[in-house]
Design a protein around this motif. Structure first.
Motif, mmCIF file in Angstrom:
data_model
loop_
_atom_site.group_PDB
_atom_site.id
_atom_site.type_symbol
_atom_site.label_atom_id
_atom_site.label_comp_id
_atom_site.label_asym_id
_atom_site.label_seq_id
_atom_site.Cartn_x
_atom_site.Cartn_y
_atom_site.Cartn_z
ATOM 1 N N UNK A 164 7.825 -5.394 13.981
ATOM 2 C CA UNK A 164 6.874 -6.049 14.884
ATOM 3 C C UNK A 164 5.442 -5.628 14.582
ATOM 4 N N UNK A 165 5.239 -4.345 14.359
ATOM 5 C CA UNK A 165 3.898 -3.811 14.092
ATOM 6 C C UNK A 165 3.346 -4.390 12.794
ATOM 7 N N UNK A 166 4.177 -4.459 11.772
ATOM 8 C CA UNK A 166 3.728 -5.040 10.506
ATOM 9 C C UNK A 166 3.438 -6.533 10.659
ATOM 10 N N UNK A 167 4.290 -7.254 11.374
ATOM 11 C CA UNK A 167 4.087 -8.686 11.574
ATOM 12 C C UNK A 167 2.806 -8.972 12.354
ATOM 13 N N UNK A 168 2.436 -8.077 13.266
ATOM 14 C CA UNK A 168 1.211 -8.255 14.054
ATOM 15 C C UNK A 168 -0.035 -7.822 13.298
ATOM 16 N N UNK A 169 0.127 -7.165 12.156
ATOM 17 C CA UNK A 169 -1.007 -6.826 11.306
ATOM 18 C C UNK A 169 -1.843 -5.640 11.761
ATOM 19 N N UNK A 170 -1.262 -4.693 12.476
ATOM 20 C CA UNK A 170 -2.011 -3.497 12.871
ATOM 21 C C UNK A 170 -2.455 -2.748 11.625
ATOM 22 N N UNK A 171 -3.682 -2.274 11.621
ATOM 23 C CA UNK A 171 -4.182 -1.477 10.502
ATOM 24 C C UNK A 171 -4.252 0.007 10.849
ATOM 25 N N UNK A 172 -4.051 0.336 12.131
ATOM 26 C CA UNK A 172 -4.020 1.734 12.569
ATOM 27 C C UNK A 172 -2.836 1.917 13.508
ATOM 28 N N UNK A 173 -2.071 2.983 13.259
ATOM 29 C CA UNK A 173 -0.895 3.297 14.065
ATOM 30 C C UNK A 173 -0.975 4.751 14.482
ATOM 31 N N UNK A 174 -0.764 5.004 15.759
ATOM 32 C CA UNK A 174 -0.650 6.370 16.263
ATOM 33 C C UNK A 174 0.812 6.614 16.614
ATOM 34 N N UNK A 175 1.383 7.699 16.113
ATOM 35 C CA UNK A 175 2.755 8.045 16.456
ATOM 36 C C UNK A 175 2.742 9.251 17.375
ATOM 37 N N UNK A 176 3.639 9.282 18.325
ATOM 38 C CA UNK A 176 3.727 10.408 19.243
ATOM 39 C C UNK A 176 5.163 10.808 19.465
ATOM 40 N N UNK A 177 5.436 12.092 19.277
ATOM 41 C CA UNK A 177 6.770 12.609 19.493
ATOM 42 C C UNK A 177 7.108 13.726 18.536
ATOM 43 N N UNK A 178 6.188 14.177 17.750
ATOM 44 C CA UNK A 178 6.426 15.279 16.826
ATOM 45 C C UNK A 178 6.549 14.836 15.387
ATOM 46 N N UNK A 179 6.784 15.811 14.525
ATOM 47 C CA UNK A 179 6.846 15.556 13.084
ATOM 48 C C UNK A 179 7.991 14.615 12.711
ATOM 49 N N UNK A 180 9.139 14.772 13.354
ATOM 50 C CA UNK A 180 10.269 13.893 13.065
ATOM 51 C C UNK A 180 9.978 12.444 13.417
ATOM 52 N N UNK A 181 9.258 12.237 14.508
ATOM 53 C CA UNK A 181 8.884 10.873 14.904
ATOM 54 C C UNK A 181 7.959 10.263 13.859
ATOM 55 N N UNK A 182 6.975 11.045 13.401
ATOM 56 C CA UNK A 182 6.067 10.561 12.366
ATOM 57 C C UNK A 182 6.841 10.164 11.117
ATOM 58 N N UNK A 183 7.705 11.052 10.637
ATOM 59 C CA UNK A 183 8.470 10.783 9.418
ATOM 60 C C UNK A 183 9.384 9.574 9.618
ATOM 61 N N UNK A 184 10.031 9.499 10.770
ATOM 62 C CA UNK A 184 10.905 8.363 11.044
ATOM 63 C C UNK A 184 10.164 7.044 11.035
ATOM 64 N N UNK A 185 9.004 7.012 11.693
ATOM 65 C CA UNK A 185 8.237 5.769 11.718
ATOM 66 C C UNK A 185 7.664 5.424 10.343
ATOM 67 N N UNK A 186 7.192 6.414 9.598
ATOM 68 C CA UNK A 186 6.694 6.127 8.248
ATOM 69 C C UNK A 186 7.821 5.547 7.396
ATOM 70 N N UNK A 187 9.013 6.140 7.481
ATOM 71 C CA UNK A 187 10.147 5.610 6.720
ATOM 72 C C UNK A 187 10.484 4.184 7.132
ATOM 73 N N UNK A 188 10.513 3.926 8.440
ATOM 74 C CA UNK A 188 10.826 2.570 8.919
ATOM 75 C C UNK A 188 9.751 1.577 8.489
ATOM 76 N N UNK A 189 8.494 1.958 8.616
ATOM 77 C CA UNK A 189 7.402 1.059 8.226
ATOM 78 C C UNK A 189 7.437 0.785 6.728
ATOM 79 N N UNK A 190 7.676 1.826 5.932
ATOM 80 C CA UNK A 190 7.753 1.641 4.488
ATOM 81 C C UNK A 190 8.917 0.730 4.124
ATOM 82 N N UNK A 191 10.079 0.982 4.735
ATOM 83 C CA UNK A 191 11.267 0.157 4.481
ATOM 84 C C UNK A 191 10.999 -1.304 4.843
ATOM 85 N N UNK A 192 10.401 -1.527 5.997
ATOM 86 C CA UNK A 192 10.134 -2.892 6.439
ATOM 87 C C UNK A 192 9.034 -3.547 5.597
#
Length: 181
Positions: free
Chosen positions: A58-86
């Protein structure tokens, strides 16, 4: 949250706030506070990896150029992996036929900028980027990002590899990523 003022948004760029709903500091009180300052369409909560993958699309489809992640290092890594995969999945609108099935090469993926909110149990990335630790500080960090008041961006180079690939310099490719502070 009474002494936090709304900062004017200087850019048309929107900021997506992606939070791990299971994180220690993502409390009901924080959620209520964020709802006062972040438009609901820019605020996302995940409870599992499948939620994060859906949010990433959804975030990629909406074209966000800045993303803030919250929840610790694992959350950051998880979201980066998901965003990269998508991001590696080609858009059906741009490709036709069998080309739609080919993943985009890692070096061609263009990910948004990332910021880290200090909301987890492991916060090394948040500390590295200078994130605030209190609830009020988290809201202030979000408002600074949304208003363009970010002081500095630090490049962060991540490596990606295929597990089945041989262990040689050829197995690693750099994934460009920048964190904002």
């Amino acid at each position: 949250m009474g002494n936090v003022e709304r900062l004017p948004i200087r850019r048309t760029e929107k900021v997506a706030v992606l939070l791990n709903a299971n994180a220690r500091n993502v409390s009901d009180g924080l959620k209520r506070a964020l709802e006062n300052f972040v438009p609901p369409e820019d605020l996302y909560y995940s409870r599992c990896f499948d939620d994060a993958r859906t949010i990433a699309r959804q975030v990629l489809d909406k074209g966000y150029r800045t993303i803030l992640t919250g929840g610790g290092d694992g959350t950051f890594v998880g979201y980066v992996n998901c965003l990269f995969e998508q991001a590696q999945q080609p858009s059906g609108a741009t490709l036709r036929g069998a080309y739609k099935l080919l993943p985009i090469p890692a070096h061609a993926v263009d990910l948004p900028r990332f910021g880290v909110l200090k909301l987890g149990t492991g916060n090394a990335l948040a500390d590295y980027s200078g994130a605030s630790g209190r609830r009020l500080g988290v809201v202030e960090d979000i408002l600074r990002a949304r208003s363009g008041e970010v002081s500095v961006a630090r490049p962060l180079h991540l490596l990606s590899h295929e597990e089945s690939a041989p262990r040689s310099p050829a197995w690693a490719s750099t994934l460009p990523c920048s964190t904002i502070t």
